[in-house]
Design a protein around this motif. Structure first.
Motif, PDB file in Angstrom:
ATOM      1  N   ARG A   1      -1.975   8.439   6.371  1.00  0.00           N
ATOM      2  CA  ARG A   1      -3.337   7.925   6.274  1.00  0.00           C
ATOM      3  C   ARG A   1      -3.881   8.191   4.864  1.00  0.00           C
TER       4      ARG A   1
ATOM      5  N   CYS B   1       0.849  -1.187   0.000  1.00  0.00           N
ATOM      6  CA  CYS B   1       0.000   0.000   0.000  1.00  0.00           C
ATOM      7  C   CYS B   1       0.890   1.244   0.000  1.00  0.00           C
TER       8      CYS B   1
ATOM      9  N   GLY C   1       3.880   6.032   5.337  1.00  0.00           N
ATOM     10  CA  GLY C   1       3.497   6.188   6.732  1.00  0.00           C
ATOM     11  C   GLY C   1       2.435   7.245   6.946  1.00  0.00           C
TER      12      GLY C   1
ATOM     13  N   SER D   1       0.882   3.212   3.282  1.00  0.00           N
ATOM     14  CA  SER D   1       1.692   2.658   4.364  1.00  0.00           C
ATOM     15  C   SER D   1       3.184   2.807   4.079  1.00  0.00           C
TER      16      SER D   1
END
Length: 146
Positions: free
Chosen positions: A15, A7, A13, A10
């Motif tokens: 949202r 992802c 880091g 991610s």
């Protein structure tokens, strides 16, 4: 998701609802942490650092571009290649926008769907399939006798 199934959010880091500045900050933080020059003295980690740094750059290149980000969020990024021209990218962005508009519209109620069905079926077809419509606009199946 990237080709490896990671992802992009991610990887940086952040949202999923991150702003452009949050994406940039996440990129900077991860790029400084995993830059290959920083790990050149440790050969065991240098290969992993180069791989992660490449993922970080890939994630930032997609998430920092509004069009590519919307295509990524819709799960259609795999359809794009490096050779795609600006016209195809614009087409994909328009497709994603249309999909979002359809999702945001109110869902039809059962009565709305029944009304659409009633409008599409002619009287003789209703009799043919054994459906009758009463005044409360609900479908009732006539009993069939063998």
């Amino acid at each position: 998701m990237s080709n490896a199934g990671t992802c992009y959010y991610s990887v940086l880091g952040i949202r999923k609802q991150a702003s452009a500045s949050e994406i940039r900050d996440g990129y900077r933080k991860q790029a400084l942490k995993w830059h290959p020059d920083r790990w050149s003295r440790n050969p065991k980690v240098a290969g992993e650092a180069a791989k992660r740094f490449q993922q970080i750059q890939e994630a930032y290149s997609v998430l920092s571009d509004k069009g590519k980000r919307s295509i990524y969020d819709a799960g259609l990024l795999g359809l794009l290649t490096d050779d795609d021209d600006e016209g195809f990218l614009n087409f994909m962005q328009e497709l994603v926008t249309m999909m979002q508009n359809v999702r945001s519209q109110e869902r039809n109620t059962l009565e709305d769907l029944q009304g659409l069905l009633r409008g599409m079926m002619a009287e003789d077809e209703r009799r043919k399939f054994g459906f009758e419509w009463d005044s409360s606009q609900t479908a009732k199946k006539r009993p069939r006798f063998c």
